[in-house]
Scaffold this active site. Structure first.
Site, PDB file in Angstrom:
ATOM      1  N   ASP A 377       0.945  -1.311   0.122  1.00 64.09           N
ATOM      2  CA  ASP A 377       0.063   0.002   0.064  1.00 64.09           C
ATOM      3  C   ASP A 377       0.862   1.432   0.013  1.00 64.09           C
ATOM      4  OD1 ASP A 377      -2.125  -1.884   0.312  1.00 64.09           O
ATOM      5  OD2 ASP A 377      -2.254  -1.432   2.402  1.00 64.09           O
ATOM      6  N   LYS A 452      -5.569  12.895  12.016  1.00 65.40           N
ATOM      7  CA  LYS A 452      -5.294  12.128  10.546  1.00 65.40           C
ATOM      8  C   LYS A 452      -6.388  12.229   9.400  1.00 65.40           C
ATOM      9  CE  LYS A 452      -5.204   6.899   9.314  1.00 65.40           C
ATOM     10  NZ  LYS A 452      -5.371   5.640   9.703  1.00 65.40           N
ATOM     11  N   ASP A 609      -4.623   2.546  -4.513  1.00 68.91           N
ATOM     12  CA  ASP A 609      -3.424   2.628  -4.199  1.00 68.91           C
ATOM     13  C   ASP A 609      -2.684   1.560  -3.344  1.00 68.91           C
ATOM     14  OD1 ASP A 609      -4.812   2.983  -2.125  1.00 68.91           O
ATOM     15  OD2 ASP A 609      -3.781   4.778  -1.024  1.00 68.91           O
TER      16      ASP A 609
END
Length: 676
Positions: A377, A452, A609
């Site tokens: 990832d 985040k 991704d």
């Protein structure tokens, strides 16, 4: 009355040219009349054991009514036509859901290779290379593009579609056992509704009001559970249907930005942990020494909880220290210690535990066959693309474009920078600096979790208001600040500080985002959509146009339909362009990697991704995806974009390209945690 309506329907049908598709008006009128006929003729009667004494209870299965729904935040109300089914019909649908026939199932033979806009994918079902959602200009742009221009895109979609999958029967068996005993484990929804609160026998308005709120909350929770149960049943239905097949395939197509998706909607590798736990490669390959290492790393990645932020050696140690738990999970998933349930992705973790246990128990672990897809990832992938575009050295270090001893954690980096700013503010005089008190209040609250979501969405152009609301939710969850006004002011201050820290750490990204937005505003102000061509040759046209209201009088009610007008939405064209452009680049990188992996003999699957292959092939895939990233950004991407704008709009003046740094792109080749 019926004869009159029948005459009207015949008149509508007769007036249509058979050689052309029906217009929206005709479809709505005929459709409404068919619904009306269904309501007039469809009746339902309760089963014998539910009937009361007296005449038979025969009632309409469907009813039409008009409801006024008040939008509290927008402060307006709107009337909607609603078709309701009788509760008995809903119960019957619930019981028969598992037997329903689903179109667009995974294919048992390889998909048809793509050769045109509507040529490829499924053998017989209608298939389109792009999901345009009615955006005519985008559809026409793809249709007009020469086939040679789209050859690499077609090859990438064919590569993804030719990856052969199968159902992991052992994981399916565990899920079936959990589901049959009521769900509630491994993020599966509870199969039981929560009981509705009983109405209090009191005239106290406060008590009644409290009961109404509780009732509404319980009904909302039950409605959500029902929706989640239906979703699980659909996924299980597909898995059970395919479990005895040797293998199956997912034909892929694109969204308008050039990101690839499997066409089957219910059970695919883009789905939840449940879906991914069910799926494995149909082809098995020997692990080898490298594959055994990656399988152990994969266990740690799936367990997460901070373990996935360790170095590769640290992750290997984590797995080796938990071998007893891994064997127990594989042997007795529900009767044992259930270690796998503590994972962030429990069903995928269970699947790898089973595979790793089998390998380690075999006489030669390195020759053991593995069907497991191992993921690599990107680290905050959107910011990786911006750092490469801007040759931004500081940003590149933060998102692992540069080698390090362990993965750089961009969220912790931003949190540390926010904390640094707040510490400076906390030392100031609160009389002259109102933020001093807020900073002191928040010093113990700042961590990676608080910032985040804002960091993740910064690449999508998150606004100050959006960042404030995200941080407000995190502070509310913690419950340490009770006063609403204090939470609001703390959220405002933290959001501004977080965006400041982001701007400092990713200065080049901010500059490129601003430049892209400015270009889009200039184009949209001319009432034109923003359009560009991806590095793989795919034409993209942003679909955002103002919607007009169109009224159609039908036999049931007046329908209000939305239609695109000729006017573009200037603000939407501007704000959506930076994230859409970056998505078109990450889609290009994934497709370039897919084609190169196929040519190298690898099985490959991509989830935006996140790139997947067999454990034994991870090292080769890692090498390929880094080479393709460098190849992608060796191209003058922003220069080509500006040149395309200037050619399309020669009379418009665009701002100069943003300044870029001196980051050496080839450093990515040697960065172990770029994708990890």
């Amino acid at each position: 009355m019926k004869q009159q309506k029948l005459h009207l329907v015949r008149k509508i049908v007769k007036g249509q040219d058979d050689s052309k598709p029906w217009g929206q008006d005709a479809q709505a009128k005929v459709g409404s009349r068919l619904i009306e006929l269904l309501m007039e003729t469809a009746y339902i009667q309760p089963p014998v054991d539910q009937r009361a004494d007296g005449p038979p209870d025969i009632r309409p299965a469907f009813r039409h009514s008009l409801r006024t729904i008040i939008k509290e935040q927008q402060k307006f109300s709107r009337r909607y036509g609603v078709i309701e089914c009788d509760p008995l019909v809903r119960q019957g649908l619930d019981r028969t859901a598992r037997h329903m026939v689903m179109p667009y199932m995974p294919m048992l033979v390889p998909p048809v290779n793509w050769t045109g806009y509507d040529k490829g994918g499924h053998l017989f079902l209608p298939s389109f290379v792009m999901r345009t959602h009615g955006a005519r200009q985008q559809r026409e742009a793809v249709k007009r593009a020469p086939r040679k221009q789209l050859e690499e895109v077609y090859e990438a979609l064919d590569t993804l579609g030719n990856t052969k999958w199968r159902v992991n029967k052992r994981v399916l068996g565990v899920v079936d056992r959990i589901w049959s005993s009521g769900g509630r484990l491994a993020d599966l929804v509870d199969r039981e509704d929560i009981p509705l609160p009983e109405k209090p026998e009191t005239e106290d308005e406060a008590e009644t009001k409290k009961w109404k709120w509780q009732l509404r909350a319980a009904k909302k929770e039950n409605s959500e559970r029902h929706s989640q149960r239906c979703d699980v049943e659909l996924k299980l239905a597909v898995a059970r249907k395919l479990k005895d097949e040797d293998g199956f395939y997912y034909p892929h197509n694109l969204d308008f930005r050039g990101r690839a998706y499997p066409m089957h909607p219910h059970l695919n590798h883009l789905g939840s942990d449940l879906c991914r736990g069910f799926l494995e490669f149909a082809e098995g390959r020997p692990l080898g020494k490298s594959g055994l290492r990656w399988l152990k790393i994969h266990v740690a990645n799936l367990y997460a909880g901070g373990v996935d932020k360790l170095s590769y050696e640290g992750r290997m140690s984590f797995t080796e220290n938990h071998l007893e738990d891994i064997f127990d999970s594989a042997d007795r998933p529900l009767e044992g210690k259930r270690w796998w349930l503590g994972a962030e992705d429990p069903f995928q973790c269970l699947a790898v535990c089973i595979n790793l246990a089998e390998a380690l128990r075999s006489p030669s672990p390195e020759t053991a066959i593995s069907h497991m897809p191992v993921h690599q990832d990107g680290s905050c992938n959107g910011l990786q693309h911006y750092a490469a575009l801007g040759r931004d050295k500081l940003g590149a270090i933060a998102v692992n474009l540069v080698a390090g001893d362990k993965p750089a954690d961009v969220y912790s980096g931003i949190a540390a920078r926010v904390l640094e700013i707040m510490r400076r503010d906390a030392e100031k005089d609160p009389v002259t600096e109102p933020n001093a008190l807020r900073a002191r209040l928040l010093l113990n609250q700042v961590d990676r979790k608080l910032v985040k979501q804002t960091v993740m969405t910064s690449v999508y152009g998150v606004t100050y208001v959006g960042a404030r609301d995200q941080i407000k939710r995190r502070l509310k969850e913690r419950g340490l600040i009770v006063d609403e006004s204090e939470i609001f002011s703390a959220s405002c201050y933290t959001a501004k500080t977080t965006l400041t820290a982001l701007g400092e750490m990713f200065e080049a990204a901010r500059g490129i985002m601003g430049w892209l937005g400015d270009c889009a505003k200039i184009i949209a102000s001319e009432n034109q959509p923003v359009r560009w061509t991806t590095p793989l040759g795919l034409p993209v046209v942003q679909p955002y146009r103002k919607l007009g209201r169109h009224l159609i009088k039908t036999s049931l009610q007046v329908l209000t339909l939305q239609r695109e007008t000729d006017k573009v939405m200037v603000k939407r064209q501007r704000t959506a362009f930076p994230p859409n452009f970056v998505h078109s680049l990450d889609g290009s990188h994934m497709m370039m990697t897919a084609v190169a992996c196929k040519r190298a003999g690898l099985n490959f699957a991509g989830v935006h991704d996140s790139y997947w292959t067999h454990a034994c092939d991870v090292d080769l895939m890692n090498s390929i995806l880094r080479e393709k990233f460098v190849e992608l950004y060796d191209k003058p991407i922003l220069e080509n974009l500006l040149e395309g704008f200037q050619q399309s709009f020669p009379k418009l003046s665009f701002p100069p390209l943003p300044e870029r740094g001196d980051f050496n792109l080839k450093d990515v080749i040697d960065s172990p945690y770029f994708f990890n």
